[in-house]
Write an enzyme that holds these catalytic residues in place. Structure first.
Site, short mmCIF file in Angstrom:
data_model
loop_
_atom_site.label_atom_id
_atom_site.label_comp_id
_atom_site.label_asym_id
_atom_site.label_seq_id
_atom_site.Cartn_x
_atom_site.Cartn_y
_atom_site.Cartn_z
N GLY A 106 0.84 -1.18 0.00
CA GLY A 106 0.00 0.00 0.00
C GLY A 106 0.88 1.24 0.00
CB CYS A 107 0.65 4.54 -1.68
SG CYS A 107 -1.08 4.98 -1.36
CG ASN A 108 -1.68 5.73 3.00
OD1 ASN A 108 -1.27 6.68 2.35
ND2 ASN A 108 -2.97 5.53 3.23
CB ALA A 109 1.69 0.06 3.91
CB THR A 116 4.79 6.75 3.08
OG1 THR A 116 4.26 6.74 1.76
CG2 THR A 116 5.47 8.08 3.32
#
Length: 342
Positions: A148-151, A153
């Site tokens: 995931g993109c949040n994960a 980062t």
């Protein structure tokens, strides 16, 4: 030898980003693009910015001849990829950009995504696609699950610190802002211009965001014991980018030195000078992640700030980085472009 590439779900943002990146890749050629609702249309009609890329027209997945394809990117919606990938040829290398194979435990998948997994045998085979930490496993994999993109980062900012034990593992707060493209291209009332512009909002409060499944899995794995961070995401009215601010207990100089050591040989992770914080402006359209460390006014506390482009390093760029490894190519191929500013 040129590698033949298919992109399944090419009409979404991550599919289009893959097309943009691969157009400049020296050893890849896109030979098939699918987009069921837009099958028969040209990519130029769906995304005019790609009209000079010489791409094939969109088709349906069932009409693709995979016999000549070396690797397929699967940029389909969550809970769709698993049923598609299990029917693909068993010798075809696949990078999945959805959430379907990120969680190793089928029970964790059911907990966070609300349904049983349709391909648990493949879930067990999938390698978690955080390139900088699973490089060898990715190179040998048939199926890689993009993070995931949040994960991604949050992990770039915190994972080395948790592994080294230089922060208090029971007191980590992750405050994150994501641009609206992170919500995808489908029409949703909350991301209409009139609904989102001129403001911002927190969402998935109280520990309900699905990327917490990845944080729990990965942070606990590197710590050797359960680690649960407090995480609040915010949706902001800009197109691309994620800015994550992590509040931690630990010595700021030690934290900075730990990150410098962890990423000193990484081509896409830039640890900034002590006391410098990154901006999403600096990484827009790139496969780079910038990380800064700032000491808090209170002794023994610090902020770790990470910025990346959610569509590139957070998704499609990371997927291409993984594909390069899987195909035995230079890991950085097609990914060294600089950002766009202003």
């Amino acid at each position: 030898m040129t590698q033949k590439i298919a992109i399944l779900g090419a009409s979404g943002y991550t599919g289009a980003e893959l097309c943009r990146l691969i157009a400049g890749h020296p050893e890849m050629e896109i030979t098939a693009l699918t987009g069921d609702r837009k099958a028969g249309q040209s990519m130029a009609s769906v995304y005019p910015f790609l009209r000079n890329a010489g791409l094939p027209d969109l088709t349906r997945i069932e009409d693709v001849d995979f016999s000549g394809v070396d690797l397929a990117f699967c940029a389909l919606p969550h809970a769709t990829s698993q049923s598609v990938i299990k029917d693909l040829p068993s010798n075809l290398k696949v990078v999945d950009l959805s959430a379907d194979f990120r969680l190793r435990d089928p029970e964790d998948y059911a907990k966070w995504y609300g349904k049983p997994h349709d391909a648990p045998e493949l879930q067990a085979q999938a390698v978690y696609g955080l390139t900088e930490f699973y490089r060898e496993e990715i190179a040998a994999a048939r199926l890689v699950a993009g993070t995931g993109c949040n994960a991604a980062t949050g992990q770039f900012a915190l994972r080395p610190l948790i592994a080294a034990g230089v922060v208090d593992l029971d007191d980590i707060i992750l405050d994150l802002i994501c641009g609206v493209s992170g919500a995808g291209r489908s029409l949703k009332e909350n991301i209409l211009h009139a609904e989102l512009s001129e403001g911002t909002n927190a969402y998935a409060l109280g520990g309900t965001h699905r990327h917490l499944g990845e944080f729990d899995q990965e942070f606990s794995r590197v710590a050797g014991r359960p680690v649960e961070v407090q995480f609040t995401p915010h949706l902001a009215p800009f197109n691309r980018g994620i800015l994550a601010t992590c509040y931690v207990k630990g010595d700021a100089d030690t934290i900075h030195a730990t990150l410098l050591d962890a990423y000193q040989d990484e081509p896409f992770i830039e640890v900034l000078p002590m006391g410098t914080a990154p901006s999403t402006h600096d990484v827009r359209g790139t496969n780079y992640c910038h990380i800064g460390v700032v000491a808090d006014r209170r002794s023994g506390r610090a902020q770790v700030v990470a910025a990346l482009d959610n569509l590139c390093k957070g998704s499609s760029g990371q997927a291409l980085q993984n594909a390069n490894l899987m195909l035995g190519l230079d890991e950085t191929a097609g990914l060294l472009g600089l950002g766009v500013f202003p």
